[in-house]
Design a protein around this motif. Sequence first.
Motif, PDB file in Angstrom:
ATOM      1  N   TYR A   1       2.973 -15.323   8.364  1.00  0.00           N
ATOM      2  CA  TYR A   1       1.514 -15.403   8.239  1.00  0.00           C
ATOM      3  C   TYR A   1       0.884 -16.164   9.396  1.00  0.00           C
ATOM      4  N   ASP A   2       1.464 -17.304   9.775  1.00  0.00           N
ATOM      5  CA  ASP A   2       0.853 -18.125  10.826  1.00  0.00           C
ATOM      6  C   ASP A   2       0.772 -17.372  12.149  1.00  0.00           C
ATOM      7  N   VAL A   3       1.781 -16.560  12.416  1.00  0.00           N
ATOM      8  CA  VAL A   3       1.766 -15.769  13.657  1.00  0.00           C
ATOM      9  C   VAL A   3       0.800 -14.593  13.514  1.00  0.00           C
ATOM     10  N   VAL A   4       0.884 -13.889  12.397  1.00  0.00           N
ATOM     11  CA  VAL A   4       0.030 -12.710  12.180  1.00  0.00           C
ATOM     12  C   VAL A   4      -1.438 -13.092  12.171  1.00  0.00           C
ATOM     13  N   SER A   5      -1.779 -14.240  11.613  1.00  0.00           N
ATOM     14  CA  SER A   5      -3.185 -14.638  11.507  1.00  0.00           C
ATOM     15  C   SER A   5      -3.818 -14.879  12.869  1.00  0.00           C
ATOM     16  N   LYS A   6      -3.007 -15.001  13.916  1.00  0.00           N
ATOM     17  CA  LYS A   6      -3.529 -15.212  15.267  1.00  0.00           C
ATOM     18  C   LYS A   6      -3.697 -13.899  16.037  1.00  0.00           C
ATOM     19  N   THR A   7      -3.539 -12.776  15.350  1.00  0.00           N
ATOM     20  CA  THR A   7      -3.690 -11.470  15.998  1.00  0.00           C
ATOM     21  C   THR A   7      -5.048 -11.359  16.687  1.00  0.00           C
ATOM     22  N   LEU A   8      -5.049 -10.851  17.902  1.00  0.00           N
ATOM     23  CA  LEU A   8      -6.279 -10.753  18.688  1.00  0.00           C
ATOM     24  C   LEU A   8      -7.197  -9.668  18.132  1.00  0.00           C
ATOM     25  N   ILE A   9      -8.493  -9.947  18.143  1.00  0.00           N
ATOM     26  CA  ILE A   9      -9.491  -8.944  17.734  1.00  0.00           C
ATOM     27  C   ILE A   9      -9.349  -7.703  18.609  1.00  0.00           C
ATOM     28  N   GLY A  10      -9.397  -6.542  17.982  1.00  0.00           N
ATOM     29  CA  GLY A  10      -9.273  -5.279  18.699  1.00  0.00           C
ATOM     30  C   GLY A  10      -7.882  -4.699  18.676  1.00  0.00           C
ATOM     31  N   SER A  11      -6.907  -5.469  18.196  1.00  0.00           N
ATOM     32  CA  SER A  11      -5.520  -5.005  18.206  1.00  0.00           C
ATOM     33  C   SER A  11      -5.295  -3.899  17.183  1.00  0.00           C
ATOM     34  N   SER A  12      -4.278  -3.105  17.462  1.00  0.00           N
ATOM     35  CA  SER A  12      -3.859  -2.048  16.543  1.00  0.00           C
ATOM     36  C   SER A  12      -2.756  -2.602  15.647  1.00  0.00           C
ATOM     37  N   ILE A  13      -2.871  -2.348  14.336  1.00  0.00           N
ATOM     38  CA  ILE A  13      -1.922  -2.902  13.385  1.00  0.00           C
ATOM     39  C   ILE A  13      -1.419  -1.812  12.447  1.00  0.00           C
ATOM     40  N   TRP A  14      -0.317  -2.128  11.758  1.00  0.00           N
ATOM     41  CA  TRP A  14       0.148  -1.339  10.613  1.00  0.00           C
ATOM     42  C   TRP A  14       0.125  -2.276   9.417  1.00  0.00           C
ATOM     43  N   PHE A  15      -0.545  -1.862   8.354  1.00  0.00           N
ATOM     44  CA  PHE A  15      -0.634  -2.710   7.166  1.00  0.00           C
ATOM     45  C   PHE A  15      -0.081  -1.971   5.958  1.00  0.00           C
ATOM     46  N   THR A  16       0.346  -2.752   4.976  1.00  0.00           N
ATOM     47  CA  THR A  16       0.786  -2.233   3.692  1.00  0.00           C
ATOM     48  C   THR A  16       0.237  -3.154   2.612  1.00  0.00           C
ATOM     49  N   GLY A  17      -0.285  -2.577   1.542  1.00  0.00           N
ATOM     50  CA  GLY A  17      -0.819  -3.409   0.483  1.00  0.00           C
ATOM     51  C   GLY A  17      -1.281  -2.602  -0.712  1.00  0.00           C
ATOM     52  N   VAL A  18      -2.000  -3.269  -1.606  1.00  0.00           N
ATOM     53  CA  VAL A  18      -2.508  -2.658  -2.831  1.00  0.00           C
ATOM     54  C   VAL A  18      -4.023  -2.812  -2.860  1.00  0.00           C
ATOM     55  N   THR A  19      -4.710  -1.738  -3.161  1.00  0.00           N
ATOM     56  CA  THR A  19      -6.179  -1.780  -3.204  1.00  0.00           C
ATOM     57  C   THR A  19      -6.655  -2.609  -4.392  1.00  0.00           C
ATOM     58  N   CYS A  20      -7.778  -3.298  -4.196  1.00  0.00           N
ATOM     59  CA  CYS A  20      -8.305  -4.173  -5.237  1.00  0.00           C
ATOM     60  C   CYS A  20      -9.763  -4.479  -4.936  1.00  0.00           C
ATOM     61  N   LEU A  21     -10.378  -5.279  -5.779  1.00  0.00           N
ATOM     62  CA  LEU A  21     -11.697  -5.842  -5.516  1.00  0.00           C
ATOM     63  C   LEU A  21     -11.544  -7.330  -5.278  1.00  0.00           C
ATOM     64  N   SER A  22     -12.207  -7.852  -4.270  1.00  0.00           N
ATOM     65  CA  SER A  22     -12.163  -9.287  -3.995  1.00  0.00           C
ATOM     66  C   SER A  22     -12.978 -10.031  -5.040  1.00  0.00           C
ATOM     67  N   ASN A  23     -12.960 -11.361  -4.964  1.00  0.00           N
ATOM     68  CA  ASN A  23     -13.745 -12.166  -5.910  1.00  0.00           C
ATOM     69  C   ASN A  23     -15.232 -11.855  -5.816  1.00  0.00           C
ATOM     70  N   SER A  24     -15.670 -11.399  -4.618  1.00  0.00           N
ATOM     71  CA  SER A  24     -17.080 -11.038  -4.438  1.00  0.00           C
ATOM     72  C   SER A  24     -17.321  -9.555  -4.719  1.00  0.00           C
ATOM     73  N   LYS A  25     -16.321  -8.884  -5.313  1.00  0.00           N
ATOM     74  CA  LYS A  25     -16.414  -7.466  -5.720  1.00  0.00           C
ATOM     75  C   LYS A  25     -16.468  -6.508  -4.535  1.00  0.00           C
TER      76      LYS A  25
END
Length: 429
Positions: A51-75
């Motif tokens: 996480y500490d390394v990933v969180s420093k990813t530069l704006i504009g970079s291309s990524i591959w993500f995996t996760g589960v869709t949801c609603l945030s606390n702010s919906k």
Amino acid sequence: MGQYPFDLDCNLSGYARLLRKRRMGKVSFWTIRFQQRLIQLILAAHAVDDYDVVSKTLIGSSIWFTGVTCLSNSKEFSVRCSSVVVVASCTRPLPSKYVGMQSGKRYADRLAGLLAEPASFELFRRITQGTKEIRRFLWSAGFDEFSTGVLQQQREAGTANLFTTHCNANGREYTLGLTSELKLRKLQVAGFENVFEILQSFRNEGMDSLHSPEFTLLEVYRTGADCEAMMQLLESMLRAVEAGGSLSASSPEGEVALPVPFARVAFYDACEQILCIPRLECRLETFISRYPEQFVSGMGTFTWVFKAINKLLGPHFKDPTFITRIPAGISPLVKVNADDSSTTDRAALLIQGTDIADVYADENDPERVRSAMKRQFLEVGVPVNEEYLRVLEYGMPPSGSIGMGLNRLFMTMRGNLPANIRETILYPL
């Protein structure tokens, strides 16, 4: 999917572009562009490796993500990530989301604008969707699409100045096309009754907010149709574009509303109602005396009539409106009205006050066209197009036409971007 871009509580993964990020303790919130949509990723330190390394990813970079869709606390629709991998770092800083880009820089560096400005990306998404809807509509209406080429051996139509180029292979001079009308007419005579082309048109003339040396032109020709039938066809086509979602963007001029049917106002009636110029006085000399800063002696009929439409009448028509019964003497290829020889079976479509399209019934009598071409030569110096006349001599059936500058249509989709044709051209000059 309903109100969300993807179903909730489902696995989602793919390539995306990181556009913005903010951090709250051990949780990061990223805005990404994924499948042409802006969505939010939620990265929690306990759920994402490195996480500490990933969180420093530069704006504009291309990524591959995996996760589960949801609603945030702010919906807000989000993806709670289990894995994020940087596949290509962006080492060139993107423009600030707070400052944005000036128009000139946006045109010169379109890639940065598409990455950094959601409004610019959204406009071109609408443009490509609108173009698809135009094609689908015409295909379903029985039209055949052709690509007739850009280089031309001679002027095909129109009075605009041409771009010229030299071919080293054969030593000949060619021009970049203004229109594909003659080539499409040949196809009609050959038996392809209903034809269209989406082409690039090149005009070696001025540049301003509505004019570009290169723009996208739609030409549609239907055998057996008159001006009214082509107006109805154009209305139906624009409703198909609207149904596809491309005309729903608001602009400073307001929403694009498509009434049923579009309003129709004859040119001379509009001049009398709006400009208080009676029909008998509706000529160049009157416009020169009333609007000397815009009209000058020596203007051709086409120039002063369409300047009157665009500069004086247009601002009074926000909803789609056809200006019909355009005065005669503008084009040798348009039928003169059977009941009034001073007007033609030709109309200009205005949307939000801008001339979007030209609709007309074609003159198919070669002798009438020849006579009109000779008059045009005397007025503006355009030589008689013998090739066009030769095509008519094969026997051209009655036909109706639409010529639409697609970039002007696209300008109605621009949202809050400036009212400039260059906003609709990916890589403008």
